[in-house]
Design a protein around this motif. Structure first.
Motif, PDB file in Angstrom:
ATOM      1  N   SER A  23       0.822  -1.201   0.000  1.00 48.54           N
ATOM      2  CA  SER A  23       0.000   0.000   0.000  1.00 48.54           C
ATOM      3  C   SER A  23       0.860   1.257   0.000  1.00 48.54           C
ATOM      4  O   SER A  23       0.586   2.217  -0.731  1.00 48.54           O
ATOM      5  CB  SER A  23      -0.929  -0.014   1.217  1.00 48.54           C
ATOM      6  N   GLU A  24       1.914   1.265   0.817  1.00 48.95           N
ATOM      7  CA  GLU A  24       2.816   2.418   0.855  1.00 48.95           C
ATOM      8  C   GLU A  24       3.548   2.586  -0.469  1.00 48.95           C
ATOM      9  O   GLU A  24       3.762   3.714  -0.938  1.00 48.95           O
ATOM     10  CB  GLU A  24       3.810   2.244   2.002  1.00 48.95           C
ATOM     11  N   ARG A  25       3.927   1.481  -1.090  1.00 46.85           N
ATOM     12  CA  ARG A  25       4.627   1.543  -2.369  1.00 46.85           C
ATOM     13  C   ARG A  25       3.722   2.105  -3.464  1.00 46.85           C
ATOM     14  O   ARG A  25       4.178   2.882  -4.317  1.00 46.85           O
ATOM     15  CB  ARG A  25       5.103   0.133  -2.762  1.00 46.85           C
ATOM     16  N   ILE A  26       2.449   1.754  -3.410  1.00 49.92           N
ATOM     17  CA  ILE A  26       1.501   2.283  -4.393  1.00 49.92           C
ATOM     18  C   ILE A  26       1.386   3.798  -4.253  1.00 49.92           C
ATOM     19  O   ILE A  26       1.335   4.526  -5.248  1.00 49.92           O
ATOM     20  CB  ILE A  26       0.130   1.605  -4.226  1.00 49.92           C
ATOM     21  N   LEU A  27       1.355   4.288  -3.020  1.00 49.51           N
ATOM     22  CA  LEU A  27       1.300   5.731  -2.795  1.00 49.51           C
ATOM     23  C   LEU A  27       2.554   6.411  -3.338  1.00 49.51           C
ATOM     24  O   LEU A  27       2.483   7.496  -3.929  1.00 49.51           O
ATOM     25  CB  LEU A  27       1.133   6.025  -1.304  1.00 49.51           C
ATOM     26  N   GLU A  28       3.710   5.804  -3.142  1.00 45.71           N
ATOM     27  CA  GLU A  28       4.956   6.378  -3.660  1.00 45.71           C
ATOM     28  C   GLU A  28       4.931   6.433  -5.183  1.00 45.71           C
ATOM     29  O   GLU A  28       5.324   7.446  -5.790  1.00 45.71           O
ATOM     30  CB  GLU A  28       6.150   5.548  -3.182  1.00 45.71           C
ATOM     31  N   ILE A  29       4.478   5.345  -5.815  1.00 42.36           N
ATOM     32  CA  ILE A  29       4.402   5.318  -7.272  1.00 42.36           C
ATOM     33  C   ILE A  29       3.406   6.358  -7.776  1.00 42.36           C
ATOM     34  O   ILE A  29       3.635   7.017  -8.801  1.00 42.36           O
ATOM     35  CB  ILE A  29       4.018   3.909  -7.762  1.00 42.36           C
ATOM     36  N   LYS A  30       2.290   6.524  -7.060  1.00 37.57           N
ATOM     37  CA  LYS A  30       1.288   7.520  -7.445  1.00 37.57           C
ATOM     38  C   LYS A  30       1.888   8.924  -7.407  1.00 37.57           C
ATOM     39  O   LYS A  30       1.682   9.731  -8.326  1.00 37.57           O
ATOM     40  CB  LYS A  30       0.084   7.433  -6.509  1.00 37.57           C
ATOM     41  N   GLN A  31       2.633   9.244  -6.344  1.00 37.34           N
ATOM     42  CA  GLN A  31       3.267  10.561  -6.260  1.00 37.34           C
ATOM     43  C   GLN A  31       4.301  10.742  -7.363  1.00 37.34           C
ATOM     44  O   GLN A  31       4.415  11.819  -7.951  1.00 37.34           O
ATOM     45  CB  GLN A  31       3.909  10.730  -4.883  1.00 37.34           C
ATOM     46  N   TYR A  32       5.038   9.682  -7.655  1.00 38.67           N
ATOM     47  CA  TYR A  32       6.045   9.736  -8.723  1.00 38.67           C
ATOM     48  C   TYR A  32       5.374   9.977 -10.074  1.00 38.67           C
ATOM     49  O   TYR A  32       5.832  10.785 -10.882  1.00 38.67           O
ATOM     50  CB  TYR A  32       6.840   8.439  -8.739  1.00 38.67           C
ATOM     51  N   LYS A  33       4.261   9.270 -10.312  1.00 42.89           N
ATOM     52  CA  LYS A  33       3.530   9.437 -11.568  1.00 42.89           C
ATOM     53  C   LYS A  33       2.976  10.844 -11.697  1.00 42.89           C
ATOM     54  O   LYS A  33       3.026  11.457 -12.771  1.00 42.89           O
ATOM     55  CB  LYS A  33       2.407   8.398 -11.635  1.00 42.89           C
ATOM     56  N   GLY A  40       4.196  13.512 -10.428  1.00 43.47           N
ATOM     57  CA  GLY A  40       5.310  14.403 -10.737  1.00 43.47           C
ATOM     58  C   GLY A  40       5.661  14.368 -12.217  1.00 43.47           C
ATOM     59  O   GLY A  40       5.942  15.409 -12.830  1.00 43.47           O
ATOM     60  N   ILE A  41       5.647  13.170 -12.797  1.00 39.13           N
ATOM     61  CA  ILE A  41       5.929  13.050 -14.229  1.00 39.13           C
ATOM     62  C   ILE A  41       4.830  13.724 -15.043  1.00 39.13           C
ATOM     63  O   ILE A  41       5.105  14.432 -16.025  1.00 39.13           O
ATOM     64  CB  ILE A  41       6.062  11.567 -14.629  1.00 39.13           C
ATOM     65  N   THR A  42       3.569  13.521 -14.653  1.00 40.13           N
ATOM     66  CA  THR A  42       2.458  14.155 -15.359  1.00 40.13           C
ATOM     67  C   THR A  42       2.572  15.669 -15.308  1.00 40.13           C
ATOM     68  O   THR A  42       2.338  16.361 -16.302  1.00 40.13           O
ATOM     69  CB  THR A  42       1.120  13.716 -14.743  1.00 40.13           C
ATOM     70  N   GLU A  43       2.958  16.196 -14.149  1.00 42.79           N
ATOM     71  CA  GLU A  43       3.151  17.640 -14.013  1.00 42.79           C
ATOM     72  C   GLU A  43       4.264  18.124 -14.938  1.00 42.79           C
ATOM     73  O   GLU A  43       4.176  19.191 -15.543  1.00 42.79           O
ATOM     74  CB  GLU A  43       3.476  17.974 -12.556  1.00 42.79           C
ATOM     75  N   LEU A  44       5.301  17.329 -15.066  1.00 46.64           N
ATOM     76  CA  LEU A  44       6.445  17.718 -15.883  1.00 46.64           C
ATOM     77  C   LEU A  44       6.098  17.768 -17.364  1.00 46.64           C
ATOM     78  O   LEU A  44       6.532  18.669 -18.080  1.00 46.64           O
ATOM     79  CB  LEU A  44       7.603  16.735 -15.652  1.00 46.64           C
ATOM     80  N   VAL A  45       5.316  16.794 -17.842  1.00 48.89           N
ATOM     81  CA  VAL A  45       5.046  16.706 -19.275  1.00 48.89           C
ATOM     82  C   VAL A  45       3.765  17.425 -19.684  1.00 48.89           C
ATOM     83  O   VAL A  45       3.472  17.517 -20.876  1.00 48.89           O
ATOM     84  CB  VAL A  45       4.954  15.227 -19.714  1.00 48.89           C
ATOM     85  N   THR A  46       2.988  17.933 -18.719  1.00 54.53           N
ATOM     86  CA  THR A  46       1.776  18.659 -19.082  1.00 54.53           C
ATOM     87  C   THR A  46       2.139  20.019 -19.659  1.00 54.53           C
ATOM     88  O   THR A  46       2.904  20.770 -19.065  1.00 54.53           O
ATOM     89  CB  THR A  46       0.873  18.846 -17.851  1.00 54.53           C
ATOM     90  N   PRO A  47       1.624  20.371 -20.829  1.00 55.69           N
ATOM     91  CA  PRO A  47       1.938  21.674 -21.434  1.00 55.69           C
ATOM     92  C   PRO A  47       1.548  22.823 -20.522  1.00 55.69           C
ATOM     93  O   PRO A  47       0.555  22.757 -19.795  1.00 55.69           O
ATOM     94  CB  PRO A  47       1.093  21.662 -22.723  1.00 55.69           C
ATOM     95  N   PHE A  48       2.328  23.878 -20.592  1.00 59.26           N
ATOM     96  CA  PHE A  48       2.091  25.035 -19.740  1.00 59.26           C
ATOM     97  C   PHE A  48       0.677  25.596 -19.877  1.00 59.26           C
ATOM     98  O   PHE A  48       0.047  25.941 -18.866  1.00 59.26           O
ATOM     99  CB  PHE A  48       3.122  26.126 -20.045  1.00 59.26           C
ATOM    100  N   PRO A  49       0.112  25.701 -21.087  1.00 55.51           N
ATOM    101  CA  PRO A  49      -1.249  26.253 -21.193  1.00 55.51           C
ATOM    102  C   PRO A  49      -2.311  25.423 -20.487  1.00 55.51           C
ATOM    103  O   PRO A  49      -3.416  25.912 -20.263  1.00 55.51           O
ATOM    104  CB  PRO A  49      -1.498  26.270 -22.717  1.00 55.51           C
ATOM    105  N   GLU A  89      -5.302   2.296 -12.174  1.00 56.92           N
ATOM    106  CA  GLU A  89      -4.934   1.848 -13.516  1.00 56.92           C
ATOM    107  C   GLU A  89      -5.802   2.524 -14.576  1.00 56.92           C
ATOM    108  O   GLU A  89      -5.299   2.985 -15.614  1.00 56.92           O
ATOM    109  CB  GLU A  89      -5.074   0.332 -13.619  1.00 56.92           C
ATOM    110  N   GLU A  90      -7.117   2.599 -14.314  1.00 61.65           N
ATOM    111  CA  GLU A  90      -8.012   3.245 -15.266  1.00 61.65           C
ATOM    112  C   GLU A  90      -7.683   4.730 -15.406  1.00 61.65           C
ATOM    113  O   GLU A  90      -7.643   5.262 -16.518  1.00 61.65           O
ATOM    114  CB  GLU A  90      -9.465   3.061 -14.800  1.00 61.65           C
ATOM    115  N   THR A  91      -7.444   5.399 -14.273  1.00 61.86           N
ATOM    116  CA  THR A  91      -7.130   6.831 -14.307  1.00 61.86           C
ATOM    117  C   THR A  91      -5.831   7.084 -15.045  1.00 61.86           C
ATOM    118  O   THR A  91      -5.750   7.986 -15.891  1.00 61.86           O
ATOM    119  CB  THR A  91      -7.039   7.388 -12.877  1.00 61.86           C
ATOM    120  N   TRP A  92      -4.802   6.291 -14.741  1.00 64.05           N
ATOM    121  CA  TRP A  92      -3.509   6.496 -15.387  1.00 64.05           C
ATOM    122  C   TRP A  92      -3.580   6.182 -16.880  1.00 64.05           C
ATOM    123  O   TRP A  92      -2.924   6.832 -17.692  1.00 64.05           O
ATOM    124  CB  TRP A  92      -2.452   5.632 -14.712  1.00 64.05           C
TER     125      TRP A  92
END
Length: 312
Positions: A91-101, A103-112, A162-165
């Motif tokens: 459960s803790e590992r899933i939360l860590e992966i969710k936060q990591y994901k 962060g990646i989504t924030e990085l690749v989301t276009p500024f607009p 999984e569905e959301t990602w």
């Protein structure tokens, strides 16, 4: 049937009538007595065996002693606690992966679209955490049922993630965030005001130019629909692709075009080749991005690529 019994001393005659119904009753009574005696002997025998010979009782009837039962429960409790610890770590590992994901989504989301992402973050509801308690001391059956229930909830949460990602991944694929050309190229002209190469006067440059040899593959920056694939005196051979959230990408001065208007294309697909057609001083790719009908700096979308190009 009739039996006659004559007494020797008194010479009395006694008659006994025997019927089939009487015989049946006698047989039933005899059977019941035998079954009752058998059950009593079986019960008393196992009781004696448990007390004086537990191994014999275990082999014959599957009976275990109180000590053996306790030892079995202790062993199962230890394994159960180990399982709960693993579930807690998962459960803790899933939360860590969710936060990591995220962060990646924030990085690749276009500024607009940053505001849109923030606007979709509203959440609420009662707090009902999924807890796995390795130190549970209740009855083993109750703890096991609780763990099974929590495991089912955890599995449901994983499926929802999984569905959301998957939806987010599909959405990101439709945005023009990918490189429109291989990275081994040079950025020859940036977005904004520049000296026009033909008039030597200040002019607005609505895109960015990537210098590359003729024939270098031009790639679709995201999944989308080809709106136009034609020739223009200024842009030469150019392609326009409509993407999600009202983004449109444009690829100009191509020597060859490999797609047609109305065609669905995928991110990274080769759609054309670098050329020197139209208003151009040499082989290069002119790349534009518009959002909701307004021109924007492609480097707001291609920040990762811009860092790589600037380092060369």
């Amino acid at each position: 049937m009739q039996l006659i019994w004559i007494s020797g001393s008194t010479s009395q005659v006694k008659k006994i009538n025997i019927t089939w119904r009487g015989i049946a009753k006698l047989a039933v009574a005899t059977s019941l007595i035998a079954i009752t005696l058998g059950v009593l002997i079986h019960f008393l025998g196992f009781k004696v065996a448990i007390q004086f010979n537990p191994d014999l009782a275990r082999n014959v009837g599957g009976i275990i002693t109180a000590q053996e039962k306790h030892a079995t429960e202790v062993r199962y409790r230890q394994q159960f606690n180990e399982l709960q610890t693993q579930l807690t770590q998962l459960s803790e590992r899933i939360l860590e992966i969710k936060q990591y994901k995220e962060g990646i989504t924030e990085l690749v989301t276009p500024f607009p679209l940053k505001n849109k992402m923030a606007g979709n973050s509203s959440k609420g509801g009662p707090y009902q955490p999924i807890l796995f308690n390795p130190a549970a001391e209740g009855p083993l059956v109750e703890d096991l049922n609780l763990a099974l229930n929590n495991s089912a909830l955890l599995n449901q949460g994983i499926k929802k993630l999984e569905e959301t990602w998957r939806d987010q991944h599909q959405w990101l694929r439709q945005l023009p965030t990918g490189s429109p050309i291989v990275n081994q190229v040079g950025l020859s002209s940036n977005y904004g005001t520049r000296i026009d190469p033909f008039t030597n006067l200040l002019a607005q440059h609505p895109g960015v130019d990537f210098s590359a040899p003729t024939g270098t593959p031009i790639l679709a920056a995201g999944d989308g629909l080809v709106l136009r694939a034609e020739y223009d005196s200024a842009y030469g051979n150019f392609i326009e692709i409509a993407h999600a959230d009202q983004f449109v990408s444009k690829y100009a001065h191509a020597s060859k075009m490999h797609v047609k208007a109305g065609q669905r294309i995928q991110r990274g697909q080769v759609i054309a080749e670098v050329g020197n057609t139209g208003r151009s001083t040499g082989p290069h790719l002119h790349y534009e991005i518009s959002h909701q009908g307004k021109m924007i700096n492609p480097m707001q979308i291609l920040r990762i690529q811009s860092v790589k190009l600037a380092a060369q």
